[in-house]
Design a protein around this motif. Structure first.
Motif, PDB file in Angstrom:
ATOM      1  N   SER A   1       0.856  -1.193   0.000  1.00 29.69           N
ATOM      2  CA  SER A   1       0.000   0.000   0.000  1.00 29.69           C
ATOM      3  C   SER A   1       0.885   1.234   0.000  1.00 29.69           C
ATOM      4  CB  SER A   1      -0.905   0.008   1.230  1.00 29.69           C
ATOM      5  OG  SER A   1      -1.846  -1.045   1.180  1.00 29.69           O
ATOM      6  N   LEU A   2       0.653   2.120  -0.957  1.00 33.44           N
ATOM      7  CA  LEU A   2       1.500   3.302  -1.091  1.00 33.44           C
ATOM      8  C   LEU A   2       0.667   4.569  -1.192  1.00 33.44           C
ATOM      9  CD1 LEU A   2       1.493   4.318  -4.313  1.00 33.44           C
ATOM     10  CD2 LEU A   2       2.762   2.198  -4.582  1.00 33.44           C
ATOM     11  N   ARG A   3       1.336   5.691  -1.024  1.00 30.76           N
ATOM     12  CA  ARG A   3       0.676   6.989  -1.049  1.00 30.76           C
ATOM     13  C   ARG A   3       0.828   7.649  -2.407  1.00 30.76           C
ATOM     14  NH1 ARG A   3      -0.947  10.413   2.907  1.00 30.76           N
ATOM     15  NH2 ARG A   3      -1.210  12.615   2.350  1.00 30.76           N
ATOM     16  N   TYR A   4      -0.299   8.067  -2.964  1.00 27.60           N
ATOM     17  CA  TYR A   4      -0.295   8.969  -4.112  1.00 27.60           C
ATOM     18  C   TYR A   4      -0.602  10.362  -3.583  1.00 27.60           C
ATOM     19  CZ  TYR A   4      -2.603  11.843  -7.617  1.00 27.60           C
ATOM     20  OH  TYR A   4      -2.988  12.908  -8.400  1.00 27.60           O
ATOM     21  N   ASP A   5       0.266  11.329  -3.895  1.00 22.34           N
ATOM     22  CA  ASP A   5       0.077  12.667  -3.343  1.00 22.34           C
ATOM     23  C   ASP A   5       0.818  13.685  -4.214  1.00 22.34           C
ATOM     24  OD1 ASP A   5      -0.207  14.956  -1.842  1.00 22.34           O
ATOM     25  OD2 ASP A   5       0.358  14.032   0.053  1.00 22.34           O
ATOM     26  N   PRO A   6       0.105  14.570  -4.907  1.00 23.79           N
ATOM     27  CA  PRO A   6       0.778  15.589  -5.723  1.00 23.79           C
ATOM     28  C   PRO A   6       1.703  16.496  -4.921  1.00 23.79           C
ATOM     29  CG  PRO A   6      -1.513  15.405  -6.371  1.00 23.79           C
ATOM     30  CD  PRO A   6      -1.358  14.583  -5.120  1.00 23.79           C
TER      31      PRO A   6
ATOM     32  N   GLY B   1      -1.850   5.321 -14.625  1.00 22.36           N
ATOM     33  CA  GLY B   1      -3.187   5.073 -15.138  1.00 22.36           C
ATOM     34  C   GLY B   1      -4.222   4.984 -14.031  1.00 22.36           C
ATOM     35  N   VAL B   2      -3.828   4.401 -12.899  1.00 22.92           N
ATOM     36  CA  VAL B   2      -4.740   4.252 -11.762  1.00 22.92           C
ATOM     37  C   VAL B   2      -5.171   5.607 -11.208  1.00 22.92           C
ATOM     38  CG1 VAL B   2      -4.877   3.465  -9.354  1.00 22.92           C
ATOM     39  CG2 VAL B   2      -3.889   1.969 -11.114  1.00 22.92           C
ATOM     40  N   VAL B   3      -4.234   6.563 -11.144  1.00 21.09           N
ATOM     41  CA  VAL B   3      -4.512   7.838 -10.478  1.00 21.09           C
ATOM     42  C   VAL B   3      -4.959   8.938 -11.442  1.00 21.09           C
ATOM     43  CG1 VAL B   3      -2.810   7.254  -8.714  1.00 21.09           C
ATOM     44  CG2 VAL B   3      -2.124   8.718 -10.627  1.00 21.09           C
ATOM     45  N   ALA B   4      -5.105   8.622 -12.698  1.00 22.48           N
ATOM     46  CA  ALA B   4      -5.387   9.652 -13.705  1.00 22.48           C
ATOM     47  C   ALA B   4      -6.658  10.435 -13.419  1.00 22.48           C
ATOM     48  CB  ALA B   4      -5.463   9.011 -15.093  1.00 22.48           C
TER      49      ALA B   4
ATOM     50  N   PRO C   1      -4.962  13.288  -2.437  1.00 19.94           N
ATOM     51  CA  PRO C   1      -4.128  12.180  -1.954  1.00 19.94           C
ATOM     52  C   PRO C   1      -4.943  10.898  -1.758  1.00 19.94           C
ATOM     53  CG  PRO C   1      -3.658  14.181  -0.728  1.00 19.94           C
ATOM     54  CD  PRO C   1      -4.880  14.465  -1.559  1.00 19.94           C
ATOM     55  N   HIS C   2      -4.369   9.790  -2.151  1.00 23.84           N
ATOM     56  CA  HIS C   2      -5.041   8.495  -2.038  1.00 23.84           C
ATOM     57  C   HIS C   2      -4.085   7.410  -1.559  1.00 23.84           C
ATOM     58  CE1 HIS C   2      -8.595  10.002  -4.086  1.00 23.84           C
ATOM     59  NE2 HIS C   2      -9.143   8.799  -4.063  1.00 23.84           N
ATOM     60  N   ARG C   3      -4.656   6.422  -0.901  1.00 27.39           N
ATOM     61  CA  ARG C   3      -3.972   5.158  -0.643  1.00 27.39           C
ATOM     62  C   ARG C   3      -4.227   4.256  -1.840  1.00 27.39           C
ATOM     63  NH1 ARG C   3      -6.287   0.227   1.069  1.00 27.39           N
ATOM     64  NH2 ARG C   3      -4.828  -1.222   2.088  1.00 27.39           N
ATOM     65  N   ILE C   4      -3.152   3.734  -2.414  1.00 28.92           N
ATOM     66  CA  ILE C   4      -3.269   2.802  -3.528  1.00 28.92           C
ATOM     67  C   ILE C   4      -2.745   1.448  -3.059  1.00 28.92           C
ATOM     68  CG2 ILE C   4      -2.788   2.353  -5.938  1.00 28.92           C
ATOM     69  CD1 ILE C   4      -4.170   5.031  -5.493  1.00 28.92           C
ATOM     70  N   LYS C   5      -3.620   0.488  -2.993  1.00 27.47           N
ATOM     71  CA  LYS C   5      -3.226  -0.882  -2.659  1.00 27.47           C
ATOM     72  C   LYS C   5      -2.959  -1.629  -3.957  1.00 27.47           C
ATOM     73  CE  LYS C   5      -4.812  -5.106  -0.334  1.00 27.47           C
ATOM     74  NZ  LYS C   5      -5.944  -5.769   0.384  1.00 27.47           N
ATOM     75  N   VAL C   6      -1.716  -1.987  -4.186  1.00 24.61           N
ATOM     76  CA  VAL C   6      -1.313  -2.676  -5.407  1.00 24.61           C
ATOM     77  C   VAL C   6      -1.133  -4.157  -5.107  1.00 24.61           C
ATOM     78  CG1 VAL C   6       0.387  -2.815  -7.262  1.00 24.61           C
ATOM     79  CG2 VAL C   6      -0.104  -0.609  -6.194  1.00 24.61           C
TER      80      VAL C   6
ATOM     81  N   GLN D   1      -6.698  -1.317  -5.490  1.00 22.74           N
ATOM     82  CA  GLN D   1      -7.822  -0.664  -4.824  1.00 22.74           C
ATOM     83  C   GLN D   1      -7.329   0.720  -4.439  1.00 22.74           C
ATOM     84  OE1 GLN D   1      -9.326  -3.070  -1.537  1.00 22.74           O
ATOM     85  NE2 GLN D   1      -8.819  -4.947  -2.642  1.00 22.74           N
ATOM     86  N   LYS D   2      -8.238   1.684  -4.333  1.00 23.02           N
ATOM     87  CA  LYS D   2      -7.809   3.032  -3.973  1.00 23.02           C
ATOM     88  C   LYS D   2      -8.854   3.688  -3.083  1.00 23.02           C
ATOM     89  CE  LYS D   2      -9.394   4.598  -8.551  1.00 23.02           C
ATOM     90  NZ  LYS D   2      -8.964   5.191  -9.839  1.00 23.02           N
ATOM     91  N   SER D   3      -8.363   4.543  -2.170  1.00 30.51           N
ATOM     92  CA  SER D   3      -9.252   5.262  -1.260  1.00 30.51           C
ATOM     93  C   SER D   3      -8.556   6.542  -0.828  1.00 30.51           C
ATOM     94  CB  SER D   3      -9.582   4.403  -0.032  1.00 30.51           C
ATOM     95  OG  SER D   3      -8.399   3.983   0.626  1.00 30.51           O
ATOM     96  N   PRO D   4      -9.315   7.624  -0.614  1.00 28.10           N
ATOM     97  CA  PRO D   4      -8.708   8.905  -0.230  1.00 28.10           C
ATOM     98  C   PRO D   4      -8.090   8.849   1.154  1.00 28.10           C
ATOM     99  CG  PRO D   4     -11.107   9.040  -0.159  1.00 28.10           C
ATOM    100  CD  PRO D   4     -10.778   7.718  -0.777  1.00 28.10           C
TER     101      PRO D   4
END
Length: 280
Positions: free
Chosen positions: A9-14, A77-80, A86-91, A102-105
Motif C-alpha cells: 500500500s502506497l501513497r499517491y500525493d501531488p 493510469g490508476v490515479v489519472a 491524496p489516495h492510498r493505492i493498494k497494489v 484498490q484506492k481510497s482517499p
C-alpha cells in the motif's frame, strides 16, 4: 498454497512533487519529481516476496528498471482520475504476474512526516519548538497504540505482505479498532514475546538512548527476527540512521510511553502506548 496475492500500500500525493524544491535532499525515489511515495521500495518488497515463493511470472513483471517503470506507468493510469486528491493505492500482484489495485482517499500529511531527518526523543517537541536543526515530524495527530491480547505465530505470511491477513484482522478485532480510529494494535510473537509490528504499521520504541524497531531479517527464516514485516518506511529510517534494530519484549512496554509508528501511506506518526491496566 497459492490462493493469495502479494500486495503493498502506497501513497499517491501531488504534494510530493514539491520535495525537490523544499530543501529535502535525502528523499530517495522522491528526489526526482514523483507523486508516488517511495515507489522503488514498494517494488522491492513485492519482488522479494515473489522471489521467496518462486513466482517467476510476477518477478518478470516488476524486476529491474523496466519493471519499475512498468509499475510506475500502471499507477499513473490508476490515479489519472483522482483530481489531485491524496489516495492510498493498494497494489496487488498475482502469481501469474497480473497487477490489480484498490484506492481510497487519505488525509493530507506534512512532508516533514513523510521525510523526517530525525524522530524527536520522548519529551521533545516536534518542529514547532525543536531546539536542534533538521526536519522533525509533527506529533499531531496522536495515535493510541494498544497491545494485542493474544500472541501471533511467526510465519512467511507475517514476514511478507500478502492478502492472507487473518492474524492482523484478528488483532484489530480483539482491540475493537475501526478503520477510522487513530489507534493501532501491536502484535507480539509466540516464541519469546517480542513485539513484531503493528497491524498496519512499523513501530519504534525509545530504548538505550535511541529509537529502535523490532529485528527483521532480509529473508524469512523461522528462527531469526521478531517475525514482522520489512516495511518501506522502516527500511527508509534504518538506511538513514534514524533508528536501529533491537528486539523489544511486549513485557517491557510501559503505559503512556511515547513511540512512533509508520507506513507507506501515512509516513511517520506519533503514538503513546496504552496498556490494559485491568490485567496488571
Amino acid at each position: 498454497m497459492e490462493d493469495f496475492r502479494l500486495f503493498t500500500s502506497l501513497r499517491y500525493d501531488p504534494a510530493l512533487l514539491r520535495v525537490p524544491h523544499e530543501g529535502i535532499t535525502d528523499a530517495g525515489w522522491n528526489q526526482k519529481p514523483s507523486v508516488f511515495y517511495m515507489l522503488d521500495f514498494h517494488r522491492d518488497r513485492l519482488q522479494r516476496a515473489a522471489t521467496h515463493w518462486g513466482w517467476a511470472s510476477a518477478i518478470e513483471v516488476i524486476a529491474g528498471d523496466e519493471g519499475l517503470k512498468r509499475l510506475e506507468e500502471y499507477l499513473e493510469g490508476v490515479v489519472a482520475d483522482l483530481a489531485g486528491v491524496p489516495h492510498r493505492i493498494k497494489v496487488e500482484l498475482s502469481r501469474d504476474g497480473v497487477l490489480s489495485h484498490q484506492k481510497s482517499p487519505v488525509a493530507e500529511t506534512p512532508l516533514d512526516n513523510l521525510f523526517p531527518e530525525y524522530l524527536p526523543r520522548p519529551g521533545q517537541e516536534g518542529p514547532s519548538a525543536q531546539t536542534g536543526s533538521g526536519r522533525a515530524p509533527f506529533k499531531t495527530p496522536e495515535y493510541e497504540v494498544l497491545v494485542d491480547s493474544q500472541h501471533t505465530a511467526k510465519s512467511e505470511f507475517t514476514h511478507y505482505k500478502t492478502t492472507r491477513r487473518a492474524m492482523y484482522d484478528g488483532a484489530r478485532a480483539r482491540a475493537g479498532l475501526a478503520p477510522v480510529d487513530r489507534k493501532e494494535v501491536l502484535l507480539f510473537n509466540d516464541q519469546d514475546g517480542s513485539v513484531m509490528e503493528g497491524s498496519l504499521t512499523t513501530c519504534y520504541f525509545w530504548r538505550d538512548g535511541k529509537w529502535v524497531t523490532p529485528v527483521v531479517p532480509r529473508e524469512y527464516t523461522a528462527d531469526q527476527g521478531s517475525g514482522g514485516n520489512d516495511g518501506t518506511t522502516r527500511r527508509w529510517a534504518l538506511e538513514r540512521g534514524l533508528v536501529a534494530e533491537q528486539n523489544v519484549k511486549a513485557s517491557s512496554l510501559v503505559d503512556d510511553e511515547e513511540c512512533w509508528i509508520s507506513n507507506g501511506v501515512r509516513g511517520f506518526m506519533f503514538g503513546r502506548v496504552k496498556l490494559d491496566m485491568s490485567e496488571k
